[in-house]
Write an enzyme that holds these catalytic residues in place. Sequence first.
Site, short mmCIF file in Angstrom:
data_model
loop_
_atom_site.label_atom_id
_atom_site.label_comp_id
_atom_site.label_asym_id
_atom_site.label_seq_id
_atom_site.Cartn_x
_atom_site.Cartn_y
_atom_site.Cartn_z
N ASP A 3 -12.92 -0.80 -0.95
CA ASP A 3 -12.04 -0.16 -1.92
C ASP A 3 -12.80 1.47 -1.86
OD1 ASP A 3 -10.29 -1.31 -4.87
OD2 ASP A 3 -10.87 0.94 -4.51
N ALA B 283 0.60 -6.47 0.40
CA ALA B 283 1.11 -6.39 -0.92
C ALA B 283 1.99 -5.15 -1.07
CB ALA B 283 -0.01 -6.12 -1.79
N TYR C 165 5.49 6.65 -2.95
CA TYR C 165 5.26 5.18 -2.90
C TYR C 165 6.07 4.47 -2.06
CZ TYR C 165 3.48 1.00 -5.35
OH TYR C 165 3.10 -0.30 -5.68
N LYS D 193 5.71 2.31 1.07
CA LYS D 193 5.62 0.99 1.26
C LYS D 193 6.60 0.61 2.21
CE LYS D 193 2.42 -0.60 -1.73
NZ LYS D 193 1.24 -1.42 -1.50
#
Length: 307
Positions: free
Chosen positions: A31, A112, A143, A147
């Site tokens: 992270d 994800a 976003y 994605k």
Amino acid sequence: MKILVTGGAGFIGSHLCERLVEEGHEVWCLDNLCTGSLENLKGLKEHPRFRFILADVAEPLTLEVDAVAHLASPASPVDYQRLPVETMMANSVGTYQALEVARKNGARFLLASTSEVYGDPLKVPQDEEYTGNVNPVGPRACYDESKRFAEALTSTYRRLYGTETVILRIFNTYGPRMRREDGRVVPNFIQQALAGEPITVYGDGSQTRSFCYVDDLVEGICLALRSERAVGEVINLGHDRRLTVLELAHRIREMLGSASRITFMPLPRDDPRRRKPDLTRARELLGWEPSTALEEGLRRTVEWFQK
Ligand code: UDP
């Protein structure tokens, strides 16, 4: 198994790391802490089967693993519009780097992804065959489109290299560890109702969402990581009880016995009007069911915010 979880210090990622360690796996959590936090990992940091790597997922990484769960990306509209380039890098170059780790190891790769790939859907409920209605130049595009790129790259690795991939399209999720400043509807409404401040409903509140409790979601992710039937599939995960944003405001206010009034603010551009997953595939392939009732999940989330 030895599992790399990118974005493992985030809201969903940290719950996933905990669950995987509990199941006996060795977890490497990567992270850059742009929206995640070490506080989320405080129960894990001394655990012998847990390792934390402070790094950006868009940087190359060499690691021997059996599976990669790629969760790294800002996910709340407030966060990804504040960090649009970082979001696009995590989902494009970051997905490439995470896929490379999986390819070199012959490891399973779990992406994800998000209900946002459906954009402002013209079809309700949304099944996985629906290709969506996305504005490629709007404020949410950083976003949605990145994605979608991540999904395209993941399916390309499956076709080209035979990588064992699973794409999960995650719908609205809530629960403990959402940040105070996250900006999504559940943490906003809970904090406003607790403080007796006005509850900010955007638009007239008739837009719909369905809310999945984080523990249920994590259960679905774990099933997808080990299920043979999930390989090569795209699967929606979320809750299929749909309610309007205004109903959610009333429910939270009543639950907390709050005197907050409801105030209406402008609806953000491209805010999806109707979102609800078709969960047939998740039920059939994973035997998964989101079992936590909204009232129960909200109660646990409220308790966490009160602490
Ligand atoms: N929303 C709202 N008030 C808030 C925050 C969000 O009415 O304080 C609305 C938002 O416009 C959207 C829905 O709640 O229609 C869910 O928003 P959220 O940011 O949680 O996630 P999204 O589903 O848009 O990704």
